[in-house]
Design a protein around this motif. Structure first.
Motif, PDB file in Angstrom:
ATOM      1  N   GLU A 117       1.042  -1.193   0.062  1.00 48.69           N
ATOM      2  CA  GLU A 117      -0.073   0.065   0.171  1.00 48.69           C
ATOM      3  C   GLU A 117       0.827   1.345   0.001  1.00 48.69           C
ATOM      4  O   GLU A 117       1.799   1.346   0.624  1.00 48.69           O
ATOM      5  CB  GLU A 117      -0.877   0.059   0.892  1.00 48.69           C
ATOM      6  CG  GLU A 117      -1.840   1.139   1.176  1.00 48.69           C
ATOM      7  CD  GLU A 117      -3.257   0.790   2.307  1.00 48.69           C
ATOM      8  OE1 GLU A 117      -4.006   1.864   2.452  1.00 48.69           O
ATOM      9  OE2 GLU A 117      -3.203  -0.450   2.477  1.00 48.69           O
ATOM     10  N   THR A 118       0.585   2.197  -0.571  1.00 48.56           N
ATOM     11  CA  THR A 118       1.213   3.516  -1.027  1.00 48.56           C
ATOM     12  C   THR A 118       0.245   4.595  -1.351  1.00 48.56           C
ATOM     13  O   THR A 118      -0.457   4.506  -2.120  1.00 48.56           O
ATOM     14  CB  THR A 118       2.513   3.439  -1.810  1.00 48.56           C
ATOM     15  OG1 THR A 118       3.112   4.635  -2.004  1.00 48.56           O
ATOM     16  CG2 THR A 118       1.816   3.140  -3.221  1.00 48.56           C
ATOM     17  N   ASN A 119       0.334   5.711  -0.531  1.00 48.99           N
ATOM     18  CA  ASN A 119      -0.340   6.889  -0.830  1.00 48.99           C
ATOM     19  C   ASN A 119      -1.873   6.611  -1.061  1.00 48.99           C
ATOM     20  O   ASN A 119      -2.437   7.177  -1.857  1.00 48.99           O
ATOM     21  CB  ASN A 119       0.220   7.516  -2.182  1.00 48.99           C
ATOM     22  CG  ASN A 119       1.613   8.154  -2.010  1.00 48.99           C
ATOM     23  OD1 ASN A 119       1.944   8.670  -0.947  1.00 48.99           O
ATOM     24  ND2 ASN A 119       2.193   7.768  -3.029  1.00 48.99           N
ATOM     25  N   GLY A 120      -2.344   5.774  -0.050  1.00 50.32           N
ATOM     26  CA  GLY A 120      -3.849   5.525  -0.055  1.00 50.32           C
ATOM     27  C   GLY A 120      -4.184   4.392  -1.180  1.00 50.32           C
ATOM     28  O   GLY A 120      -5.466   4.277  -1.406  1.00 50.32           O
ATOM     29  N   VAL A 121      -3.286   3.951  -1.928  1.00 46.36           N
ATOM     30  CA  VAL A 121      -3.527   2.683  -2.921  1.00 46.36           C
ATOM     31  C   VAL A 121      -3.180   1.382  -2.633  1.00 46.36           C
ATOM     32  O   VAL A 121      -1.924   1.352  -2.207  1.00 46.36           O
ATOM     33  CB  VAL A 121      -3.025   3.577  -4.372  1.00 46.36           C
ATOM     34  CG1 VAL A 121      -3.284   2.557  -5.467  1.00 46.36           C
ATOM     35  CG2 VAL A 121      -3.281   4.809  -4.745  1.00 46.36           C
ATOM     36  N   LYS A 122      -4.045   0.634  -2.610  1.00 47.64           N
ATOM     37  CA  LYS A 122      -3.485  -0.997  -2.262  1.00 47.64           C
ATOM     38  C   LYS A 122      -3.367  -1.521  -3.667  1.00 47.64           C
ATOM     39  O   LYS A 122      -4.253  -1.478  -4.457  1.00 47.64           O
ATOM     40  CB  LYS A 122      -4.519  -1.662  -1.459  1.00 47.64           C
ATOM     41  CG  LYS A 122      -4.214  -3.052  -0.971  1.00 47.64           C
ATOM     42  CD  LYS A 122      -5.172  -3.648  -0.172  1.00 47.64           C
ATOM     43  CE  LYS A 122      -4.436  -5.104   0.096  1.00 47.64           C
ATOM     44  NZ  LYS A 122      -5.287  -5.995   1.045  1.00 47.64           N
ATOM     45  N   VAL A 123      -2.349  -2.088  -3.731  1.00 53.29           N
ATOM     46  CA  VAL A 123      -1.825  -2.717  -5.116  1.00 53.29           C
ATOM     47  C   VAL A 123      -1.376  -4.415  -4.846  1.00 53.29           C
ATOM     48  O   VAL A 123      -0.569  -4.643  -3.760  1.00 53.29           O
ATOM     49  CB  VAL A 123      -0.460  -2.031  -5.660  1.00 53.29           C
ATOM     50  CG1 VAL A 123      -0.005  -2.658  -6.746  1.00 53.29           C
ATOM     51  CG2 VAL A 123      -0.865  -0.531  -5.889  1.00 53.29           C
ATOM     52  N   THR A 124      -2.292  -5.175  -5.825  1.00 51.84           N
ATOM     53  CA  THR A 124      -1.849  -6.467  -5.686  1.00 51.84           C
ATOM     54  C   THR A 124      -1.258  -6.641  -7.008  1.00 51.84           C
ATOM     55  O   THR A 124      -1.815  -6.279  -7.770  1.00 51.84           O
ATOM     56  CB  THR A 124      -3.042  -7.254  -5.338  1.00 51.84           C
ATOM     57  OG1 THR A 124      -4.006  -6.951  -6.208  1.00 51.84           O
ATOM     58  CG2 THR A 124      -3.459  -7.122  -4.027  1.00 51.84           C
ATOM     59  N   SER A 125      -0.136  -7.754  -7.073  1.00 52.79           N
ATOM     60  CA  SER A 125       0.490  -7.886  -8.318  1.00 52.79           C
ATOM     61  C   SER A 125       0.616  -9.442  -8.381  1.00 52.79           C
ATOM     62  O   SER A 125       1.063 -10.136  -7.059  1.00 52.79           O
ATOM     63  CB  SER A 125       1.815  -7.538  -8.275  1.00 52.79           C
ATOM     64  OG  SER A 125       2.437  -7.724  -9.508  1.00 52.79           O
ATOM     65  N   ALA A 126       0.182 -10.111  -9.444  1.00 49.67           N
ATOM     66  CA  ALA A 126       0.353 -11.775  -9.464  1.00 49.67           C
ATOM     67  C   ALA A 126       1.164 -11.857 -10.511  1.00 49.67           C
ATOM     68  O   ALA A 126       1.210 -11.293 -11.614  1.00 49.67           O
ATOM     69  CB  ALA A 126      -0.857 -12.287  -9.158  1.00 49.67           C
ATOM     70  N   TYR A 127       1.851 -13.192 -10.410  1.00 48.33           N
ATOM     71  CA  TYR A 127       2.685 -13.733 -11.738  1.00 48.33           C
ATOM     72  C   TYR A 127       2.109 -15.145 -11.894  1.00 48.33           C
ATOM     73  O   TYR A 127       1.780 -15.846 -10.775  1.00 48.33           O
ATOM     74  CB  TYR A 127       4.236 -13.933 -11.235  1.00 48.33           C
ATOM     75  CG  TYR A 127       4.914 -12.484 -11.201  1.00 48.33           C
ATOM     76  CD1 TYR A 127       5.186 -11.958 -12.469  1.00 48.33           C
ATOM     77  CD2 TYR A 127       5.310 -12.196 -10.258  1.00 48.33           C
ATOM     78  CE1 TYR A 127       5.991 -10.696 -12.219  1.00 48.33           C
ATOM     79  CE2 TYR A 127       6.001 -10.920 -10.189  1.00 48.33           C
ATOM     80  CZ  TYR A 127       6.238 -10.299 -11.322  1.00 48.33           C
ATOM     81  OH  TYR A 127       6.997  -9.145 -11.299  1.00 48.33           O
ATOM     82  N   ILE A 128       1.651 -15.453 -12.983  1.00 46.58           N
ATOM     83  CA  ILE A 128       0.954 -16.949 -13.374  1.00 46.58           C
ATOM     84  C   ILE A 128       1.875 -17.295 -14.352  1.00 46.58           C
ATOM     85  O   ILE A 128       2.095 -16.764 -15.400  1.00 46.58           O
ATOM     86  CB  ILE A 128      -0.411 -16.680 -13.831  1.00 46.58           C
ATOM     87  CG1 ILE A 128      -1.232 -15.988 -12.749  1.00 46.58           C
ATOM     88  CG2 ILE A 128      -0.923 -18.022 -13.878  1.00 46.58           C
ATOM     89  CD1 ILE A 128      -1.972 -14.785 -12.851  1.00 46.58           C
ATOM     90  N   LEU A 129       2.441 -18.636 -14.034  1.00 44.79           N
ATOM     91  CA  LEU A 129       3.280 -19.388 -15.039  1.00 44.79           C
ATOM     92  C   LEU A 129       2.559 -20.477 -15.596  1.00 44.79           C
ATOM     93  O   LEU A 129       2.229 -21.462 -14.682  1.00 44.79           O
ATOM     94  CB  LEU A 129       4.622 -19.501 -14.441  1.00 44.79           C
ATOM     95  CG  LEU A 129       5.432 -18.487 -14.021  1.00 44.79           C
ATOM     96  CD1 LEU A 129       5.117 -18.262 -12.676  1.00 44.79           C
ATOM     97  CD2 LEU A 129       6.768 -18.821 -13.910  1.00 44.79           C
ATOM     98  N   ALA A 130       2.242 -20.706 -16.824  1.00 43.70           N
ATOM     99  CA  ALA A 130       1.929 -21.900 -17.511  1.00 43.70           C
ATOM    100  C   ALA A 130       2.560 -22.664 -18.567  1.00 43.70           C
ATOM    101  O   ALA A 130       3.311 -21.766 -19.260  1.00 43.70           O
ATOM    102  CB  ALA A 130       0.424 -21.528 -18.377  1.00 43.70           C
TER     103      ALA A 130
END
Length: 141
Positions: A79-92
């Motif tokens: 979370e930064t500056n009031g923004v919650k960020v989620t990041s994902a990596y998907i490998l197939a």
């Protein structure tokens, strides 16, 4: 911010691609604007990762690994500056290679944060695409 997603095809199997996504010695080789990348302990769910970026006068992001499933995927949140960020990596697995997809989702909690997202969205999406292409180049070198 709408959900953002970008995929690349890499000629290496997921088991060879996955270590490049979070390991302390590998991430700086393909991530632009990265000044420092520190992992606090062994990689796994709950591990803290700090990224210091040179953009916007220097930003420190304190991330937590929220999913860690080698070699099929991993996710982080911060979370930064009031923004919650989620990041994902998907490998197939894809014909002996890997289809690597990175997704990013940002949720603003206040008016200022909501106004900030459209300003940074395009630049951030461009950076993530360029970084994944750089990773592909390193892996296929």
């Amino acid at each position: 911010m709408p959900n953002f997603s970008h995929s690349i095809e890499v000629s290496k199997p997921p088991s060879e691609v996955f270590p490049w996504l979070l390991e302390q010695d590998k991430v700086p080789q393909w991530t632009s604007d990265l000044e420092r990348y520190d992992v606090d302990g062994p990689l796994g769910v709950g591990t803290r990762v700090t990224q210091k970026l040179t953009v916007a006068g220097g930003i420190a992001l304190d991330m937590e690994i929220t999913e860690y499933s080698p070699p099929s995927g991993a996710a982080t949140a911060f979370e930064t500056n009031g923004v919650k960020v989620t990041s994902a990596y998907i490998l197939a697995e894809n014909g002996g290679g890997t289809r690597l997809t990175q997704t990013l989702d940002a949720q603003a909690s206040g008016f200022t944060a909501k106004m900030l997202i459209p300003i940074v969205q395009g630049r951030l999406e461009g950076k993530l695409k360029e970084d994944l292409e750089r990773l592909k180049g390193l892996l296929e070198g």
